[in-house]
Design a protein around this motif. Structure first.
Motif, PDB file in Angstrom:
ATOM      1  N   LEU A   5     -96.168  -3.823  55.422  1.00  0.00           N
ATOM      2  CA  LEU A   5     -96.449  -3.874  56.864  1.00  0.00           C
ATOM      3  C   LEU A   5     -95.159  -4.098  57.649  1.00  0.00           C
ATOM      4  N   LYS A   6     -94.308  -4.998  57.167  1.00  0.00           N
ATOM      5  CA  LYS A   6     -93.046  -5.269  57.858  1.00  0.00           C
ATOM      6  C   LYS A   6     -92.137  -4.046  57.840  1.00  0.00           C
ATOM      7  N   LEU A   7     -92.122  -3.346  56.702  1.00  0.00           N
ATOM      8  CA  LEU A   7     -91.267  -2.170  56.579  1.00  0.00           C
ATOM      9  C   LEU A   7     -91.710  -1.075  57.540  1.00  0.00           C
TER      10      LEU A   7
ATOM     11  N   HIS B 118     -97.963 -10.354  48.939  1.00  0.00           N
ATOM     12  CA  HIS B 118     -96.544 -10.203  49.277  1.00  0.00           C
ATOM     13  C   HIS B 118     -96.179  -8.729  49.443  1.00  0.00           C
ATOM     14  N   LEU B 119     -96.723  -7.886  48.572  1.00  0.00           N
ATOM     15  CA  LEU B 119     -96.438  -6.455  48.666  1.00  0.00           C
ATOM     16  C   LEU B 119     -97.022  -5.862  49.949  1.00  0.00           C
TER      17      LEU B 119
ATOM     18  N   PRO C 295    -107.951 -11.129  57.867  1.00  0.00           N
ATOM     19  CA  PRO C 295    -108.061 -10.079  56.846  1.00  0.00           C
ATOM     20  C   PRO C 295    -108.308 -10.673  55.467  1.00  0.00           C
ATOM     21  N   LYS C 296    -108.828  -9.844  54.573  1.00  0.00           N
ATOM     22  CA  LYS C 296    -109.089 -10.308  53.208  1.00  0.00           C
ATOM     23  C   LYS C 296    -107.803 -10.683  52.496  1.00  0.00           C
ATOM     24  N   ILE C 297    -106.710 -10.001  52.833  1.00  0.00           N
ATOM     25  CA  ILE C 297    -105.404 -10.343  52.260  1.00  0.00           C
ATOM     26  C   ILE C 297    -104.767 -11.404  53.150  1.00  0.00           C
ATOM     27  N   ALA C 298    -104.766 -12.641  52.685  1.00  0.00           N
ATOM     28  CA  ALA C 298    -104.359 -13.780  53.515  1.00  0.00           C
ATOM     29  C   ALA C 298    -102.922 -13.662  54.020  1.00  0.00           C
TER      30      ALA C 298
ATOM     31  N   MET D 173     -98.602 -16.781  42.170  1.00  0.00           N
ATOM     32  CA  MET D 173     -98.043 -15.996  43.283  1.00  0.00           C
ATOM     33  C   MET D 173     -98.999 -14.857  43.633  1.00  0.00           C
ATOM     34  N   ASP D 174     -99.220 -14.679  44.921  1.00  0.00           N
ATOM     35  CA  ASP D 174    -100.074 -13.596  45.396  1.00  0.00           C
ATOM     36  C   ASP D 174     -99.230 -12.332  45.530  1.00  0.00           C
TER      37      ASP D 174
END
Length: 295
Positions: free
Chosen positions: A12-14, A6-7, A143-146, A1-2
């Motif tokens: 970003l959503k928050l 996820h965090l 972005p680097k964070i997929a 799990m990434d």
């Protein structure tokens, strides 16, 4: 799990669920904390400002560096809201558009328009706006964070922009868009690879400058304008500025010098909102400058 992915996506959503005024306030608070911490962003900003404004008093430059850090962090928080909220809410935050005819005149005439948008204010809402004026194509590097990719991509495409990869396939798409009379958005103040740039004066210093804009101009005969979204009370002022005639020169050195002067003209409109934290002077003719090395 990434977990990191996820965090990051959750954060970003928050933040993106907040109204723009709230995300802006939160960004300013975090930005002031970052400036007070005297981190790397503030250090790099001071180096860049000393190089670009040697005549300015050091105390004034340091104040400008802190304001730049605050604005850069604020931009990041605003982006989350702009990516996640419906366009009509973002559009309501556009207080005015200055010199809009520079853009719409070219589009209405069926002439391709190359919009050079430096890292000033909030370039995300500026890109969203462009796609409401006419068919818009922009380069996009995931972005680097997929896990953030679908969120950012959705935010940038919501008004109809076409995102193309930062490779030859993407460049061909930019050429086609301009030849078809569309809008192409390019960030002109990023340091390119050595193969994709030449040195040209920027604040009087030879600076590695992208040749992409020059090549697009020469191959399509497009119109060129500069633009950015300036942060103002309760929203943004979108500013469009004309390019110098010299940017159309067949001489690459002449064209690139005009491009950098155009970036300088944009910065002069809101120097505290420019991303001075970027290592713009990392390379010099013949090698690396070493000016950003910690001492």
């Amino acid at each position: 799990m990434d977990i990191k992915g996820h965090l990051s996506a959750g954060a970003l959503k928050l933040i993106g669920s907040l109204p723009l005024n709230w995300s802006r306030r939160l960004g300013k608070w975090v930005g002031h904390a970052a400036a007070t911490a005297h981190g790397d962003g503030l250090r790099i900003s001071k180096i860049n400002l000393a190089r670009c404004f040697p005549e300015m008093a050091e105390k004034e430059r340091n104040r400008l560096a802190r304001r730049s850090v605050v604005n850069t962090v604020t931009t990041g928080f605003e982006m989350a809201t702009l990516w996640r909220q419906p366009w009509n809410l973002a559009e309501d935050r556009i207080i005015r558009v200055r010199n809009q005819q520079l853009l719409t005149g070219g589009v209405d005439a069926g002439r391709g328009v190359l919009v050079l948008a430096p890292h000033i204010g909030n370039w995300e809402i500026f890109g969203q706006y462009l796609a409401t004026v006419g068919p818009t194509t922009s380069l996009y590097a995931p972005p680097k964070i997929a896990a953030l990719d679908p969120l950012i991509r959705e935010g940038r495409e919501k008004t109809g922009a076409q995102l193309v990869p930062t490779n030859m396939r993407g460049v061909r798409a930019l050429l086609k868009a301009l030849k078809d009379g569309g809008i192409v958005g390019v960030l002109p103040d990023q340091e390119p690879d050595l193969s994709g740039g030449e040195f040209a004066p920027f604040y009087g210093h030879p600076t590695l400058t992208m040749t992409l804009a020059y090549n697009l101009i020469q191959r399509t005969g497009c119109k060129v304008v500069f633009g950015f979204a300036k942060r103002v009370a309760d929203g943004f002022e979108l500013v469009l500025l004309p390019a110098e005639q010299a940017i159309y020169s067949e001489e690459v050195t002449v064209s690139l010098a005009a491009l950098n002067r155009g970036v300088e003209a944009c910065i002069a409109e809101a120097p505290e909102q420019y991303q001075w934290e970027y290592k713009r002077f990392r390379r010099i003719p013949g090698g690396k400058s070493g000016i950003y090395r910690k001492r």
